[in-house]
Design an enzyme around this catalytic site. Structure first.
Site, mmCIF file in Angstrom:
data_model
loop_
_atom_site.group_PDB
_atom_site.id
_atom_site.type_symbol
_atom_site.label_atom_id
_atom_site.label_comp_id
_atom_site.label_asym_id
_atom_site.label_seq_id
_atom_site.Cartn_x
_atom_site.Cartn_y
_atom_site.Cartn_z
ATOM 1 N N ASP A 47 0.845 -1.196 0.000
ATOM 2 C CA ASP A 47 0.000 0.000 0.000
ATOM 3 C C ASP A 47 0.881 1.246 0.000
ATOM 4 O OD1 ASP A 47 -2.946 1.080 0.766
ATOM 5 O OD2 ASP A 47 -1.429 2.272 1.805
ATOM 6 N N TYR A 52 3.450 9.614 -0.619
ATOM 7 C CA TYR A 52 4.538 9.003 0.163
ATOM 8 C C TYR A 52 5.910 9.205 -0.496
ATOM 9 C CZ TYR A 52 0.596 6.527 2.381
ATOM 10 O OH TYR A 52 -0.582 6.217 3.001
ATOM 11 N N LYS A 77 -2.520 6.009 -4.344
ATOM 12 C CA LYS A 77 -3.602 6.954 -4.029
ATOM 13 C C LYS A 77 -3.374 8.306 -4.694
ATOM 14 C CE LYS A 77 -3.566 4.801 0.549
ATOM 15 N NZ LYS A 77 -2.152 4.636 0.889
ATOM 16 N N HIS A 110 -7.241 9.749 -1.835
ATOM 17 C CA HIS A 110 -6.581 9.724 -0.526
ATOM 18 C C HIS A 110 -7.429 10.373 0.580
ATOM 19 C CE1 HIS A 110 -2.189 9.383 1.054
ATOM 20 N NE2 HIS A 110 -3.037 9.204 2.034
HETATM 21 P P1 NAD Z 1 0.829 1.423 11.797
HETATM 22 O O1 NAD Z 1 -0.319 1.321 12.730
HETATM 23 O O2 NAD Z 1 1.051 0.373 10.790
HETATM 24 O O3 NAD Z 1 2.086 1.593 12.726
HETATM 25 C C1 NAD Z 1 3.400 1.529 12.221
HETATM 26 C C2 NAD Z 1 4.359 1.676 13.405
HETATM 27 O O4 NAD Z 1 4.080 0.674 14.375
HETATM 28 C C3 NAD Z 1 5.804 1.433 12.986
HETATM 29 O O5 NAD Z 1 6.402 2.612 12.531
HETATM 30 C C4 NAD Z 1 6.411 0.936 14.285
HETATM 31 O O6 NAD Z 1 6.756 2.023 15.091
HETATM 32 C C5 NAD Z 1 5.277 0.182 14.919
HETATM 33 N N1 NAD Z 1 5.324 -1.282 14.686
HETATM 34 C C6 NAD Z 1 5.138 -1.974 13.530
HETATM 35 N N2 NAD Z 1 5.220 -3.302 13.740
HETATM 36 C C7 NAD Z 1 5.466 -3.449 15.057
HETATM 37 C C8 NAD Z 1 5.652 -4.576 15.886
HETATM 38 N N3 NAD Z 1 5.583 -5.812 15.421
HETATM 39 N N4 NAD Z 1 5.901 -4.353 17.210
HETATM 40 C C9 NAD Z 1 5.953 -3.106 17.724
HETATM 41 N N5 NAD Z 1 5.769 -2.010 16.976
HETATM 42 C C10 NAD Z 1 5.532 -2.168 15.674
HETATM 43 O O7 NAD Z 1 0.745 2.887 11.135
HETATM 44 P P2 NAD Z 1 0.821 3.449 9.657
HETATM 45 O O8 NAD Z 1 2.123 3.187 9.024
HETATM 46 O O9 NAD Z 1 0.398 4.866 9.752
HETATM 47 O O10 NAD Z 1 -0.321 2.640 8.899
HETATM 48 C C11 NAD Z 1 -0.066 1.545 8.045
HETATM 49 C C12 NAD Z 1 -0.203 1.936 6.603
HETATM 50 O O11 NAD Z 1 -1.495 2.496 6.364
HETATM 51 C C13 NAD Z 1 0.750 3.048 6.149
HETATM 52 O O12 NAD Z 1 2.084 2.625 5.989
HETATM 53 C C14 NAD Z 1 0.077 3.477 4.878
HETATM 54 O O13 NAD Z 1 0.314 2.559 3.843
HETATM 55 C C15 NAD Z 1 -1.392 3.447 5.301
HETATM 56 N N6 NAD Z 1 -1.863 4.776 5.787
HETATM 57 C C16 NAD Z 1 -2.841 5.392 5.069
HETATM 58 C C17 NAD Z 1 -3.321 6.616 5.459
HETATM 59 C C18 NAD Z 1 -4.411 7.260 4.664
HETATM 60 O O14 NAD Z 1 -4.710 8.441 4.899
HETATM 61 N N7 NAD Z 1 -5.019 6.557 3.747
HETATM 62 C C19 NAD Z 1 -2.808 7.260 6.617
HETATM 63 C C20 NAD Z 1 -1.802 6.612 7.337
HETATM 64 C C21 NAD Z 1 -1.363 5.365 6.916
#
Ligand code: NAD
Length: 285
Positions: A47, A52, A77, A110
């Site tokens: 994704d 990004y 997106k 987005h």
């Molecule tokens: P997430 O909830 O996936 O959290 C990621 C963070 O969690 C990492 O940076 C790390 O600090 C921690 N983490 C990951 N695996 C872990 C583990 N096993 N143990 C402990 N900590 C851990 O947050 P995200 O990256 O914001 O969301 C995931 C994806 O969703 C993004 O990468 C993106 O592709 C998408 N996203 C979309 C939007 C949107 O507006 N559409 C906004 C934010 C994110």
């Protein structure tokens, strides 16, 4: 290979229910390494977004991997400053050039910034022309979806919204289910910047299953039929996050997690007009 199940979208296209999110992977070397580890661990769904700034690297990483295009599921997106009919078509071409792919699996709006209907109409044409396998939205509230669906033809395949145990989106989920729209969770782990990962209830459940709290949260999403793509750049966490298909949470555990709802988002509300306006001014390359 792992046993990530597929979910059938409302147009019959299959999407792996689990993948990798690549938001805030800003360093090329870190990005390339993370994708390589993810592919090795069995991830096939990525994704990304124009915003990004890493679509070009993803294109390179896909080529380097040697994985068959048909075995991958790639989402990107449309960014907020590129809304409008012609603008969307141009933005899509830019994305495809960066990814260097023949088709995109899923293209999302987005955020619901002004002109999303015109943008979506352009996406419908790209979809009908076979350039995109499925189209959908992100950060759309029920009122945005109702407005969009009353003016367009193709029902969005997904809505990607902030979702985690502290903000479960139950009302929106009911609407999505009733309309055949799949629920994708962003920030599935609460973006790792809050207390979710040390929550007592989740910690006890994790101990009972000999799993980590992150694995319990991801499993909870899976059992609610949500599509997830947690972000990590660490090899051990990438492997840990996908290792959630060998255990099951009981109804009682699912209910305990249900009680963790706080009603509060961590991130910006899609109804924050100031944010939407400001972000639509934020130009990207
Ligand atoms: P997430 O909830 O996936 O959290 C990621 C963070 O969690 C990492 O940076 C790390 O600090 C921690 N983490 C990951 N695996 C872990 C583990 N096993 N143990 C402990 N900590 C851990 O947050 P995200 O990256 O914001 O969301 C995931 C994806 O969703 C993004 O990468 C993106 O592709 C998408 N996203 C979309 C939007 C949107 O507006 N559409 C906004 C934010 C994110």
């Amino acid at each position: 290979m792992t046993n990530v199940p597929n979910v059938k979208l409302n147009n019959g296209v299959e999407i792996p229910q689990f993948g990798l999110g690549v938001y805030k992977m800003k360093e090329k070397s870190e990005f390339m390494e993370a994708i390589k580890w993810a592919f090795e661990a069995g991830y096939r769904h990525i994704d990304t977004a124009a915003y990004y700034g890493n679509e070009e690297w993803l294109g390179e990483a896909i080529k380097e991997s040697g994985i068959d295009r048909k075995d991958l599921f790639i989402t990107s997106k449309l960014w907020n400053s590129e809304h409008g009919y012609e603008e969307t078509k141009a933005a899509f071409e830019k994305t495809m050039k960066k990814l260097d792919l023949d088709y995109l699996d899923l293209y999302l709006i987005h955020w619901p910034t002004a002109n999303y209907v015109e943008s979506y109409k352009a996406m419908e044409e790209l979809y009908k022309a076979g350039r995109i396998k499925a189209i959908g939205v992100s950060n759309f509230q029920i009122h945005h979806l109702e407005d969009l669906m009353s003016q367009t033809e193709v029902v969005p395949a997904v809505d990607q919204v902030e979702t985690h145990p502290y903000f479960q989106q139950d009302e929106l989920r009911t609407f999505l289910k009733a309309n055949g729209i799949a629920h994708e969770a962003w920030g599935p782990l609460g973006q790792g910047k809050n207390t979710i990962l040390t929550n007592e209830v989740l910690t006890t459940i994790a101990e009972n299953h000999n799993k980590s709290v992150a694995q319990v949260i991801l499993r909870w999403h899976i059992q609610r039929d949500t599509i997830v793509f947690p972000k990590s750049v660490h090899q051990q966490r990438l492997a840990e996050n996908i290792d959630i298909f060998d255990f099951e949470l009981s109804n009682d555990e699912m209910n305990q997690i249900k009680q963790l709802e706080t009603g509060e988002r961590f991130a910006t509300s899609p109804d924050d007009e100031e944010f939407l306006k400001a972000s639509a001014q934020k130009k990207i390359d």
